[in-house]
Motif scaffolding. Structure first.
Motif, mmCIF file in Angstrom:
data_model
loop_
_atom_site.group_PDB
_atom_site.id
_atom_site.type_symbol
_atom_site.label_atom_id
_atom_site.label_comp_id
_atom_site.label_asym_id
_atom_site.label_seq_id
_atom_site.Cartn_x
_atom_site.Cartn_y
_atom_site.Cartn_z
ATOM 1 N N LYS A 183 23.711 -20.182 2.239
ATOM 2 C CA LYS A 183 24.317 -21.693 3.039
ATOM 3 C C LYS A 183 25.388 -22.264 2.810
ATOM 4 O O LYS A 183 26.075 -21.890 1.310
ATOM 5 C CB LYS A 183 23.305 -22.901 2.703
ATOM 6 C CG LYS A 183 23.193 -24.002 3.847
ATOM 7 C CD LYS A 183 22.476 -24.956 3.068
ATOM 8 C CE LYS A 183 21.064 -24.724 2.997
ATOM 9 N NZ LYS A 183 19.965 -25.736 2.557
ATOM 10 N N GLU A 195 25.659 -27.976 5.892
ATOM 11 C CA GLU A 195 24.523 -28.480 6.324
ATOM 12 C C GLU A 195 24.747 -29.652 6.913
ATOM 13 O O GLU A 195 25.416 -30.619 6.416
ATOM 14 C CB GLU A 195 23.358 -28.669 5.357
ATOM 15 C CG GLU A 195 22.013 -28.707 5.834
ATOM 16 C CD GLU A 195 21.020 -28.700 5.151
ATOM 17 O OE1 GLU A 195 20.237 -27.884 4.903
ATOM 18 O OE2 GLU A 195 20.428 -29.671 4.424
ATOM 19 N N LYS A 250 16.450 -26.914 12.117
ATOM 20 C CA LYS A 250 15.406 -27.322 11.669
ATOM 21 C C LYS A 250 15.204 -28.918 12.323
ATOM 22 O O LYS A 250 16.207 -29.568 12.218
ATOM 23 C CB LYS A 250 15.399 -28.116 10.046
ATOM 24 C CG LYS A 250 15.207 -26.487 9.198
ATOM 25 C CD LYS A 250 15.447 -26.898 7.974
ATOM 26 C CE LYS A 250 15.805 -25.702 7.224
ATOM 27 N NZ LYS A 250 15.882 -25.867 5.645
ATOM 28 N N ALA A 251 14.230 -29.098 13.114
ATOM 29 C CA ALA A 251 14.079 -30.303 13.783
ATOM 30 C C ALA A 251 12.667 -30.939 13.503
ATOM 31 O O ALA A 251 11.916 -30.647 13.007
ATOM 32 C CB ALA A 251 13.770 -30.077 15.184
ATOM 33 N N SER A 252 12.912 -32.548 13.465
ATOM 34 C CA SER A 252 11.561 -33.338 12.988
ATOM 35 C C SER A 252 11.820 -34.476 13.931
ATOM 36 O O SER A 252 12.552 -34.395 14.881
ATOM 37 C CB SER A 252 11.755 -33.916 11.478
ATOM 38 O OG SER A 252 12.880 -34.769 11.401
ATOM 39 N N MET A 298 9.767 -28.730 11.347
ATOM 40 C CA MET A 298 9.480 -27.455 12.308
ATOM 41 C C MET A 298 10.940 -26.603 12.053
ATOM 42 O O MET A 298 11.949 -27.396 12.301
ATOM 43 C CB MET A 298 9.353 -27.972 13.681
ATOM 44 C CG MET A 298 9.446 -26.792 14.607
ATOM 45 S SD MET A 298 9.120 -27.422 16.149
ATOM 46 C CE MET A 298 9.689 -26.240 17.336
ATOM 47 N N SER A 299 10.866 -25.362 11.735
ATOM 48 C CA SER A 299 12.062 -24.685 11.758
ATOM 49 C C SER A 299 12.038 -23.606 12.883
ATOM 50 O O SER A 299 10.894 -23.017 12.992
ATOM 51 C CB SER A 299 12.093 -23.856 10.478
ATOM 52 O OG SER A 299 12.957 -23.160 10.128
ATOM 53 N N VAL A 348 17.598 -33.706 13.441
ATOM 54 C CA VAL A 348 17.965 -32.252 13.627
ATOM 55 C C VAL A 348 19.017 -31.985 12.536
ATOM 56 O O VAL A 348 20.171 -32.532 12.343
ATOM 57 C CB VAL A 348 18.702 -32.126 14.900
ATOM 58 C CG1 VAL A 348 19.018 -30.589 14.944
ATOM 59 C CG2 VAL A 348 17.761 -32.550 15.889
ATOM 60 N N GLU A 351 20.771 -21.888 11.065
ATOM 61 C CA GLU A 351 19.301 -22.278 11.001
ATOM 62 C C GLU A 351 19.186 -23.589 11.706
ATOM 63 O O GLU A 351 19.642 -24.618 10.966
ATOM 64 C CB GLU A 351 18.775 -22.062 9.512
ATOM 65 C CG GLU A 351 17.264 -22.222 9.418
ATOM 66 C CD GLU A 351 16.848 -21.757 8.243
ATOM 67 O OE1 GLU A 351 16.169 -22.686 7.620
ATOM 68 O OE2 GLU A 351 17.263 -21.024 7.492
ATOM 69 N N LYS A 374 16.601 -18.599 13.428
ATOM 70 C CA LYS A 374 18.032 -18.407 13.287
ATOM 71 C C LYS A 374 19.052 -18.026 14.317
ATOM 72 O O LYS A 374 18.568 -16.988 15.130
ATOM 73 C CB LYS A 374 18.303 -17.682 12.056
ATOM 74 C CG LYS A 374 19.954 -17.506 11.639
ATOM 75 C CD LYS A 374 20.109 -16.639 10.392
ATOM 76 C CE LYS A 374 21.572 -16.435 9.961
ATOM 77 N NZ LYS A 374 21.711 -15.721 8.804
#
Length: 148
Positions: A50, A53, A33-35, A1-2, A39, A31, A5
């Motif tokens: 970028k 990260e 992103k989580a799962s 899931m994104s 995170v 930005e 921003k």
């Protein structure tokens, strides 16, 4: 899931294995992103390049959330405890700036009463014992007539 921003301005620094900084970059967004497991925060610059990260395991992320929450609760307490000249400020929870005040005093001999006193950060309250001061406030504005 994104997630969307988040725009802001900050910077990202990188360091070598000895701890010496070897570069930095301006950042204007993150930005997220989580799962279920992690995170990921992707730091980006304009035009959407970028620069770094960071991945954080979900258990660690929850600990970070809790630490931030506790840190902000402390900030809320400080914000609530700021001096307000138009209301009674509980002493010593709130410390006044140097000046003259209406002061609520309590002691076993006289009970509770209101008097005036000068407060100095260096010396404390003038003519009253610090431990007797329960609250203080600024003087009200003078009445000039025609006002309610």
């Amino acid at each position: 899931m994104s997630l969307p921003k988040i725009n802001f301005f900050g910077f990202s620094r990188s360091f070598d294995f000895t701890g010496k900084m070897n570069g930095d970059a301006g950042v204007n967004g993150i930005e997220i992103k989580a799962s279920d497991d992690e995170v990921v925060l992707a730091f980006k610059t304009f035009p959407d390049k970028k620069v770094a990260e960071v991945g954080v395991h979900m258990d660690a992320w929850r600990l970070i959330e809790e630490a931030v929450k506790k840190s902000l609760e402390h900030k809320k307490e400080i914000a609530v405890s700021k001096y307000d000249p138009d209301r009674w400020n509980k002493y010593p929870d709130v410390t006044p700036p140097d000046g003259s005040y209406l002061v609520t005093i309590y002691n076993k001999v006289c009970g509770t009463f209101v008097t005036t006193s000068f407060y100095s950060e260096a010396l404390g309250w003038n003519d009253v014992l610090d431990e007797d001061v329960k609250a203080f406030r600024g003087y009200p504005k003078a009445y000039y007539g025609g006002e309610e």
